[in-house]
Design an enzyme around this catalytic site. Structure first.
Site, PDB file in Angstrom:
ATOM      1  N   CYS A  25      -6.655 -19.363   6.968  1.00  0.00           N
ATOM      2  CA  CYS A  25      -5.626 -18.310   6.980  1.00  0.00           C
ATOM      3  C   CYS A  25      -4.723 -18.329   5.747  1.00  0.00           C
ATOM      4  O   CYS A  25      -3.838 -17.497   5.618  1.00  0.00           O
ATOM      5  CB  CYS A  25      -4.792 -18.392   8.253  1.00  0.00           C
ATOM      6  SG  CYS A  25      -5.745 -17.968   9.722  1.00  0.00           S
ATOM      7  N   HIS A  75      -1.812  -1.059   8.921  1.00  0.00           N
ATOM      8  CA  HIS A  75      -2.515  -1.006   7.640  1.00  0.00           C
ATOM      9  C   HIS A  75      -1.643  -1.445   6.461  1.00  0.00           C
ATOM     10  O   HIS A  75      -1.752  -0.923   5.360  1.00  0.00           O
ATOM     11  CB  HIS A  75      -3.133   0.377   7.409  1.00  0.00           C
ATOM     12  CG  HIS A  75      -4.351   0.584   8.255  1.00  0.00           C
ATOM     13  ND1 HIS A  75      -4.262   0.959   9.578  1.00  0.00           N
ATOM     14  CD2 HIS A  75      -5.657   0.435   7.983  1.00  0.00           C
ATOM     15  CE1 HIS A  75      -5.484   1.046  10.085  1.00  0.00           C
ATOM     16  NE2 HIS A  75      -6.355   0.725   9.142  1.00  0.00           N
ATOM     17  N   GLU A 136      -3.230 -11.719  18.460  1.00  0.00           N
ATOM     18  CA  GLU A 136      -3.807 -11.709  17.120  1.00  0.00           C
ATOM     19  C   GLU A 136      -5.331 -11.584  17.177  1.00  0.00           C
ATOM     20  O   GLU A 136      -5.939 -10.914  16.352  1.00  0.00           O
ATOM     21  CB  GLU A 136      -3.392 -12.997  16.411  1.00  0.00           C
ATOM     22  CG  GLU A 136      -3.809 -13.096  14.975  1.00  0.00           C
ATOM     23  CD  GLU A 136      -3.275 -14.352  14.316  1.00  0.00           C
ATOM     24  OE1 GLU A 136      -2.072 -14.384  13.987  1.00  0.00           O
ATOM     25  OE2 GLU A 136      -4.050 -15.308  14.144  1.00  0.00           O
TER      26      GLU A 136
END
Length: 150
Positions: A25, A75, A136
């Site tokens: 990550c 986005h 998530e």
């Protein structure tokens, strides 16, 4: 009168990277987030009120969460502005990308804290934020409860 919890669910796509993290990550990547927002209050008892019987109109809750969270984060790519990722953020912005710079490491845990503060500011005085769940992935999520943060 009874207190009733009302929950509305939302989804949005957001990218992020965790600066200094020791796993995958640390790379820029994205998630299809699911956000569940639960508020608590008493149903309106005034027969003349068009929202008679409701704790809060789901549409009113939707307006708050969309304007404060979904429309902002959907986005977008989120970076901690207190890291060298600021340089990547600037490059992306210069190329027309939607970038959000935050004061925190953009983990689900920190994002859910941020979201709670943003939502609470816009709720009517007789309605309280009860909890948030920010999912998530299919198997990973962070939760915020007002009772844990009183």
């Amino acid at each position: 009168m009874s207190n009733i919890r009302i929950t509305k669910q939302f989804s949005f796509e957001t990218g992020h990277a965790l600066y200094g993290y020791d796993g995958k990550c640390r790379n820029v990547h994205g998630h299809s987030y699911k956000l569940s927002v639960t508020v608590i209050g008493q149903p309106i008892t005034d027969n003349d009120n068009v929202k008679f019987g409701m704790v809060i109109d789901f549409g009113d809750l939707k307006k708050i969460v969309k304007s404060e969270i979904v429309d902002v984060f959907d986005h977008a790519t989120v970076f901690n502005k207190n890291t060298p990722h600021i340089e990547l953020a600037k490059e992306l912005k210069d190329r027309g990308h939607h970038v959000i710079l935050v004061e925190y490491q953009p983990t689900s845990e920190n994002m859910v804290i941020d979201f709670a503060e943003k939502i609470k500011k816009h709720l009517p005085s007789h309605i309280n934020l009860h909890s948030l769940k920010l999912q998530e992935t299919e198997t990973s999520f962070a939760e915020w409860y007002a009772s844990d943060n009183a």
